[in-house]
Design a protein around this motif. Structure first.
Motif, PDB file in Angstrom:
ATOM      1  N   VAL A 116       0.805  -1.268   0.055  1.00 18.32           N
ATOM      2  CA  VAL A 116       0.009   0.099  -0.006  1.00 18.32           C
ATOM      3  C   VAL A 116       0.880   1.323   0.035  1.00 18.32           C
ATOM      4  O   VAL A 116       0.375   2.518   0.028  1.00 18.32           O
ATOM      5  CB  VAL A 116      -1.164  -0.114   1.171  1.00 18.32           C
ATOM      6  N   LEU A 117       2.266   1.033  -0.028  1.00 18.96           N
ATOM      7  CA  LEU A 117       3.200   2.341  -0.184  1.00 18.96           C
ATOM      8  C   LEU A 117       4.045   1.907  -1.008  1.00 18.96           C
ATOM      9  O   LEU A 117       4.662   0.800  -1.047  1.00 18.96           O
ATOM     10  CB  LEU A 117       3.538   2.680   1.352  1.00 18.96           C
ATOM     11  N   ALA A 118       4.583   3.028  -1.817  1.00 25.14           N
ATOM     12  CA  ALA A 118       5.803   2.973  -2.446  1.00 25.14           C
ATOM     13  C   ALA A 118       6.179   4.400  -2.736  1.00 25.14           C
ATOM     14  O   ALA A 118       5.490   5.377  -2.599  1.00 25.14           O
ATOM     15  CB  ALA A 118       5.535   2.448  -3.899  1.00 25.14           C
ATOM     16  N   TYR A 119       7.337   4.589  -3.168  1.00 25.30           N
ATOM     17  CA  TYR A 119       7.973   5.981  -3.446  1.00 25.30           C
ATOM     18  C   TYR A 119       7.332   6.326  -4.748  1.00 25.30           C
ATOM     19  O   TYR A 119       7.125   5.625  -5.577  1.00 25.30           O
ATOM     20  CB  TYR A 119       9.559   5.999  -3.434  1.00 25.30           C
ATOM     21  N   ALA A 120       7.136   7.819  -4.653  1.00 23.02           N
ATOM     22  CA  ALA A 120       6.669   8.527  -5.867  1.00 23.02           C
ATOM     23  C   ALA A 120       7.963   9.373  -6.188  1.00 23.02           C
ATOM     24  O   ALA A 120       8.818   9.530  -5.359  1.00 23.02           O
ATOM     25  CB  ALA A 120       5.538   9.368  -5.607  1.00 23.02           C
ATOM     26  N   PRO A 121       7.691  10.193  -7.408  1.00 21.48           N
ATOM     27  CA  PRO A 121       8.968  11.100  -7.673  1.00 21.48           C
ATOM     28  C   PRO A 121       9.270  12.246  -6.561  1.00 21.48           C
ATOM     29  O   PRO A 121       8.320  12.756  -6.080  1.00 21.48           O
ATOM     30  CB  PRO A 121       8.516  11.839  -8.917  1.00 21.48           C
ATOM     31  N   ASN A 122      10.318  12.595  -6.251  1.00 19.17           N
ATOM     32  CA  ASN A 122      10.756  13.869  -5.305  1.00 19.17           C
ATOM     33  C   ASN A 122      10.030  14.930  -5.487  1.00 19.17           C
ATOM     34  O   ASN A 122       9.710  15.352  -6.981  1.00 19.17           O
ATOM     35  CB  ASN A 122      12.062  13.952  -5.204  1.00 19.17           C
ATOM     36  N   ARG A 123       9.505  15.599  -4.800  1.00 13.32           N
ATOM     37  CA  ARG A 123       8.904  17.065  -4.828  1.00 13.32           C
ATOM     38  C   ARG A 123      10.109  18.115  -4.389  1.00 13.32           C
ATOM     39  O   ARG A 123      10.167  18.258  -3.169  1.00 13.32           O
ATOM     40  CB  ARG A 123       7.480  17.168  -4.046  1.00 13.32           C
ATOM     41  N   GLY A 124      10.834  18.803  -5.202  1.00 14.03           N
ATOM     42  CA  GLY A 124      12.065  19.259  -4.808  1.00 14.03           C
ATOM     43  C   GLY A 124      13.054  18.244  -4.089  1.00 14.03           C
ATOM     44  O   GLY A 124      13.240  17.120  -4.826  1.00 14.03           O
TER      45      GLY A 124
END
Length: 397
Positions: free
Chosen positions: A194-202
């Protein structure tokens, strides 16, 4: 009356360390002799699948691990697979550490990792969560991240709002700060899918819900053990337990069940004694490994290959292991075993590579090392300069 002679038990195959190490290198597409290996992997996903996940605590090291196994793959190919094509997923993998995993294999990984028994609770009594609280937090994480990309602080606010103030109590020691209670199950949310990394925000990491439906635990575990043995066998249940951070007795039970089902078979492995391979997978190279390779921080081959004292022989054990832990130093392989450490420092496109061999290299091996450094530069999309000498940088934490 005719008496039949008893049918002899099938002979147990004997596997040498040299044969096992050579086959692991071949299957990782890391064998120095290109003629010994089939065509390199054409995609980042295929490379990551073969190595059973690329350790991504240091993302640039994961990019290099993947590129070294590929056919012209660069760090940009890995980033495209991760953030654009989404054929790779950055999440919590073996040992609860951050890995790149193939998106197509995520149901298998989450099914298997969710079925691994947890060890003793490492937190103090006042910081622990009840089983019901754990389930509530995992559900809250999944709900908050569905269709969203949140920073850790935004996710924390959502979890506390969905569960209660207790989840936000600052009781967990973090990096120079105390973290909220719920953070102790962040990796578990990854293992549950139910959790994975998404692209960085800054400069801030963000998380999302990958929408994964895990495979049944028993089926997923059986498949993962067979994949592990294909990549890193022969191996014992204790080797598998160390790689996965699982209880040894539990791992032995899993191997015993697969052996009874005929899915894996026992071999005699060098000084290790009885070990296991996938049933029928008993062919190993006869020729010794010759040549030079560079592997980055936390490369899967260095972490998952056992017995460790054979991969890190003699002085390599003291120089290239950090308290017995593999991966904390980038390593130089000579003839298939660790024979030094190295380090790279980047400034713009310039990559300064320092290699510290434990023994002087011949002219032939120095030329091979130069070729390896050029390959590192191509993967990392830079221009490299090689220095052979002491590496003064300590192990990665």
């Amino acid at each position: 009356m005719t008496t039949r002679s008893p049918v002899p038990a099938p002979a147990t195959a004997t596997v040498t360390w040299a044969g096992a190490n050579a086959r692991r290198l071949v299957r990782q597409h890391l064998h120095p002799d290109a003629a010994a290996t089939a065509s390199p992997f054409a995609s980042a996903g295929d490379a990551v699948a073969a190595m059973l996940g690329a350790h991504a605590q240091v993302l640039s090291a994961a990019e290099l691990s993947v590129g070294l196994r590929g056919d012209g793959l660069t760090r940009e190919d890995v980033r495209t697979a991760l953030w654009t094509d989404r054929t790779l997923v950055k999440t919590f993998g073996p040992r609860g550490t951050v890995h790149l995993l193939p998106a197509a294999d995520l149901p298998l990984w989450t099914g298997a990792l969710s079925a691994v028994p947890t060890g003793p609770n490492p937190f103090t009594k006042d910081a622990r969560m009840t089983p019901d609280q754990v389930e509530a937090v995992v559900a809250a994480v999944g709900e908050a991240l569905t269709g969203a990309e949140l920073t850790i602080d935004e996710l924390s606010d959502e979890v506390v709002a969905r569960t209660g103030p207790w989840a936000g109590d600052l009781v967990m020691p973090g990096f120079q700060a105390m973290w909220p209670r719920w953070r102790q199950v962040l990796h578990l949310a990854g293992h549950r899918g139910v959790l994975a990394y998404a692209p960085n925000r800054g400069r801030k990491a963000t998380y999302t819900n990958p929408g994964c439906t895990a495979l049944p635990g028993a089926d997923a575990l059986a498949a993962l053990i067979e994949r592990y043995l294909h990549a890193y066998g022969p191996a014992t249940p204790a080797h598998f337990a160390r790689w996965l951070a699982a209880p040894k007795r539990w791992a032995a039970e899993q191997f015993a069940a697969l052996a009874e089902a005929g899915a894996i078979e026992e071999v005699a492995f060098a000084e290790e004694g009885p070990a296991w391979v996938v049933a029928g997978d008993t062919d190993f190279p006869a020729a010794k490994v010759r040549g030079v390779r560079l592997l980055p921080y936390f490369d899967a081959f260095a972490i998952a290959s056992w017995p460790r004292e054979r991969l890190f022989p003699g002085a390599a054990e003291e120089r290239a292991l950090a308290g017995g832990q593999a991966g904390n130093f980038p390593v130089l392989l000579v003839d298939g075993t660790v024979a030094g450490v190295w380090h790279q420092r980047r400034s713009g496109r310039r990559i300064a590579v320092t290699v510290e061999p434990l023994k002087p290299l011949s002219a032939t091996r120095l030329r091979a090392l130069e070729e390896q450094v050029e390959r590192v530069a191509a993967i990392m999309e830079g221009s490299a300069e090689l220095t052979v000498g002491p590496v003064t940088v300590g192990p990665h934490a």
